[in-house]
Write an enzyme that holds these catalytic residues in place. Structure first.
Site, mmCIF file in Angstrom:
data_model
loop_
_atom_site.group_PDB
_atom_site.id
_atom_site.type_symbol
_atom_site.label_atom_id
_atom_site.label_comp_id
_atom_site.label_asym_id
_atom_site.label_seq_id
_atom_site.Cartn_x
_atom_site.Cartn_y
_atom_site.Cartn_z
ATOM 1 N N ASN A 149 13.935 -5.802 41.544
ATOM 2 C CA ASN A 149 15.042 -4.916 41.913
ATOM 3 C C ASN A 149 15.459 -4.048 40.730
ATOM 4 O O ASN A 149 15.204 -4.385 39.574
ATOM 5 C CB ASN A 149 16.247 -5.767 42.359
ATOM 6 N N CYS A 194 7.774 8.522 81.665
ATOM 7 C CA CYS A 194 8.457 8.522 82.966
ATOM 8 C C CYS A 194 9.175 9.833 83.263
ATOM 9 O O CYS A 194 9.677 10.041 84.367
ATOM 10 C CB CYS A 194 9.439 7.357 83.059
ATOM 11 N N HIS A 243 13.912 -3.098 61.324
ATOM 12 C CA HIS A 243 15.039 -2.236 61.728
ATOM 13 C C HIS A 243 14.589 -0.983 62.481
ATOM 14 O O HIS A 243 15.357 -0.030 62.589
ATOM 15 C CB HIS A 243 15.878 -1.853 60.500
ATOM 16 N N SER A 285 19.534 -4.943 48.726
ATOM 17 C CA SER A 285 20.846 -5.231 48.154
ATOM 18 C C SER A 285 21.255 -6.686 48.355
ATOM 19 O O SER A 285 22.177 -7.172 47.721
ATOM 20 C CB SER A 285 21.895 -4.344 48.813
ATOM 21 N N CYS A 302 12.543 3.678 80.896
ATOM 22 C CA CYS A 302 11.356 2.862 81.212
ATOM 23 C C CYS A 302 10.956 1.947 80.060
ATOM 24 O O CYS A 302 10.005 1.183 80.171
ATOM 25 C CB CYS A 302 10.177 3.760 81.599
ATOM 26 N N CYS A 342 10.818 11.875 78.509
ATOM 27 C CA CYS A 342 9.944 10.776 78.100
ATOM 28 C C CYS A 342 8.529 11.084 78.584
ATOM 29 O O CYS A 342 8.336 11.378 79.763
ATOM 30 C CB CYS A 342 10.448 9.470 78.718
HETATM 31 ZN ZN LIG Z 1 10.496 6.662 79.970
#
Ligand SMILES: [Zn+2]
Length: 232
Positions: free
Chosen positions: A201, A139, A109, A177, A120, A136
């Site tokens: 659990n 980029c 996840h 769960s 990018c 970023c």
């Molecule tokens: Zn980027």
């Protein structure tokens, strides 16, 4: 009992709860008092990016402040000492398995400490905030989003997970769960290929009846006890 060689372990919210991290609860659909529709879907991010970025900035802060507990440490020991194949598939977005020392970990996840550039598609280890729209590092675009699989998006590395489940001799589900698919279907997948299945659990889950065996208790107690038993 046939000899166990390949182990797949699925971990969920229950293993990190004892480290003080709360995650999405299927029972009431809330995550830290937010409805998942408001913070964990692509639609929510389009509608209110600031709310979503602030939400994950806080999750990142909480993850950085949390510490692995004896359940994480026991699984890291199993990872170190187990001679056969082993894969820890976690639904959790924290890095507590890794900080306890585990290496064979897959985050289906996504990860709180990762940022994904929608311009990018580079991924960056990220420990600060995203609300302030930082560029970023690859980029320069201000297009970073949390590297989290939201509801309605495809979990990561499903092929690798299903191939590990098909080879597993033992499938162990810890602190989940049994309500969120596709992870809730892993037990049947593993069993259909002949694996023994074990659930560890805090309380019986929706999926408990699908396991060969269920052991109940706090993860910090029953996981180390089980690891001790497996390593003999
Ligand atoms: Zn980027």
């Amino acid at each position: 009992m046939t000899a166990i060689r390949n182990i797949v372990i699925l971990t969920g919210a229950g293993i990190s709860a004892e480290s003080g991290l709360r995650t999405f609860r299927a029972e009431d659909g809330l995550w830290e008092d937010h409805r998942v529709e408001d913070v964990a879907t692509p639609q929510a991010f389009r509608r209110d990016p600031e709310l979503v970025q602030r939400f994950y900035d806080l999750r990142r802060e909480n993850v950085l402040a949390a510490q692995p507990n004896p359940a994480h440490q026991a699984l890291a020991r199993l990872d170190r000492e187990w001679p056969g194949e082993l894969l820890i598939v976690t639904q959790n977005i924290d890095d507590l398995h890794e900080r306890a020392g585990a290496q064979r970990v897959l985050h289906m996840h996504g990860e709180a400490l990762s940022a994904w550039c929608t311009a990018c598609h580079a991924r960056h280890h990220w420990t600060s905030t995203l609300l302030d729209s930082p560029p970023c590092p690859a980029c320069g675009a201000a297009a970073l989003r949390p590297d989290i699989v939201w509801f309605g998006e495809m979990p990561y590395e499903m092929e690798r997970i299903f191939s590990a489940l098909a080879r597993a001799d033992l499938f162990v589900s810890i602190g989940t769960s049994g309500a969120v698919y596709p992870a809730a279907g892993f037990v049947q997948q593993a069993a259909s290929h002949g694996a023994r299945t074990l659930e560890l659990n805090l309380e019986r889950s929706l999926g408990s009846s699908m396991f060969d065996e269920t052991r109940l208790g706090p993860a910090s107690e029953i996981v180390p006890a089980w690891v001790e038993e497996v390593l003999g």
